[in-house]
Design a protein around this motif. Sequence first.
Motif, PDB file in Angstrom:
ATOM      1  N   ASN A 188       0.821  -1.214   0.000  1.00  0.00           N
ATOM      2  CA  ASN A 188       0.000   0.000   0.000  1.00  0.00           C
ATOM      3  C   ASN A 188       0.855   1.265   0.000  1.00  0.00           C
ATOM      4  O   ASN A 188       0.480   2.276  -0.599  1.00  0.00           O
ATOM      5  CB  ASN A 188      -0.959  -0.012   1.181  1.00  0.00           C
ATOM      6  CG  ASN A 188      -2.110  -0.989   0.983  1.00  0.00           C
ATOM      7  OD1 ASN A 188      -2.201  -1.645  -0.052  1.00  0.00           O
ATOM      8  ND2 ASN A 188      -2.975  -1.111   1.961  1.00  0.00           N
ATOM      9  N   LEU A 189       1.991   1.234   0.681  1.00  0.00           N
ATOM     10  CA  LEU A 189       2.915   2.360   0.615  1.00  0.00           C
ATOM     11  C   LEU A 189       3.417   2.557  -0.813  1.00  0.00           C
ATOM     12  O   LEU A 189       3.550   3.682  -1.303  1.00  0.00           O
ATOM     13  CB  LEU A 189       4.101   2.138   1.562  1.00  0.00           C
ATOM     14  CG  LEU A 189       3.823   2.325   3.058  1.00  0.00           C
ATOM     15  CD1 LEU A 189       4.988   1.769   3.878  1.00  0.00           C
ATOM     16  CD2 LEU A 189       3.591   3.791   3.398  1.00  0.00           C
ATOM     17  N   THR A 190       3.684   1.446  -1.485  1.00  0.00           N
ATOM     18  CA  THR A 190       4.171   1.503  -2.866  1.00  0.00           C
ATOM     19  C   THR A 190       3.128   2.081  -3.797  1.00  0.00           C
ATOM     20  O   THR A 190       3.398   3.014  -4.570  1.00  0.00           O
ATOM     21  CB  THR A 190       4.561   0.089  -3.346  1.00  0.00           C
ATOM     22  OG1 THR A 190       5.590  -0.436  -2.507  1.00  0.00           O
ATOM     23  CG2 THR A 190       5.050   0.127  -4.786  1.00  0.00           C
ATOM     24  N   THR A 191       1.889   1.546  -3.740  1.00  0.00           N
ATOM     25  CA  THR A 191       0.858   1.994  -4.677  1.00  0.00           C
ATOM     26  C   THR A 191       0.407   3.428  -4.392  1.00  0.00           C
ATOM     27  O   THR A 191      -0.076   4.112  -5.291  1.00  0.00           O
ATOM     28  CB  THR A 191      -0.357   1.049  -4.645  1.00  0.00           C
ATOM     29  OG1 THR A 191      -0.830   0.909  -3.296  1.00  0.00           O
ATOM     30  CG2 THR A 191       0.021  -0.327  -5.173  1.00  0.00           C
ATOM     31  N   ALA A 192       0.577   3.890  -3.142  1.00  0.00           N
ATOM     32  CA  ALA A 192       0.247   5.272  -2.813  1.00  0.00           C
ATOM     33  C   ALA A 192       1.323   6.243  -3.277  1.00  0.00           C
ATOM     34  O   ALA A 192       1.117   7.459  -3.270  1.00  0.00           O
ATOM     35  CB  ALA A 192       0.038   5.417  -1.308  1.00  0.00           C
ATOM     36  N   GLY A 193       2.487   5.723  -3.663  1.00  0.00           N
ATOM     37  CA  GLY A 193       3.569   6.579  -4.141  1.00  0.00           C
ATOM     38  C   GLY A 193       4.568   6.995  -3.081  1.00  0.00           C
ATOM     39  O   GLY A 193       5.398   7.877  -3.305  1.00  0.00           O
ATOM     40  N   ALA A 194       4.528   6.339  -1.909  1.00  0.00           N
ATOM     41  CA  ALA A 194       5.409   6.736  -0.814  1.00  0.00           C
ATOM     42  C   ALA A 194       6.891   6.501  -1.126  1.00  0.00           C
ATOM     43  O   ALA A 194       7.754   7.155  -0.546  1.00  0.00           O
ATOM     44  CB  ALA A 194       5.031   5.973   0.465  1.00  0.00           C
TER      45      ALA A 194
END
Length: 220
Positions: A60-66
């Motif tokens: 989820n961090l990845t897909t949110a762009g974090a």
Amino acid sequence: VEAAGGDKSAIRYALAAIKGVGGAAMRSVVAARETGPFKDLFDFVERIDPRVINKKQMENLTTAGAFDQLDKNRAQVMASIDTLLKHSHQSHDEKASGQTNMFGAGAAAARPAMPQTKPWDDLTRLKHEFAALGFYLSAHPLDNYRAVLERMGCIMAASVASRQRAGGPSRYKLAGVVVAKQERVSKQGNKFAFVQMSDAGGAFEVTVFSDVLASSRDLL
């Protein structure tokens, strides 16, 4: 929203507010960052506590762009999460036991290769981003169609109320991306649907009555 230099603005969004991430994990990340910015993804997983961040949180961090400043290719990061977490556990196990590898602790040569993965196209990237955040943040799927929609006379849903208060017409042409729908059955036995949609100005809902629903269900 905050100033980002010159006449530009930026949005600051809490990492803990990303779906499925949580405050405890992000406090651990902030604590690890106190020693300096993360240099890359391997530096990130070597410095965080692997017991407080799991695969779903990393996804989820990845897909949110974090992780975009560490690796802009979100598809590659997603494909590497198992490798990154395995490396995180190995790195922390070595530190806990006082061991070092033959290249020296934390040496780049000890890090496994990340798979070469083709970046997601814009629509796929935004679809994943929406799933993690609940809204489109970095862009909107309709941005590439803005000129076409303007020529068609489409307006933002958020402007309808103000246009009506100003004495505007009662009918407007809108364009949106379908986010979700719920089908219902009326007292007369006719099927209709509530469809949640999104344009660049935000979310809105439309009612699709039985005749239109019957002819467009495959599109929905």
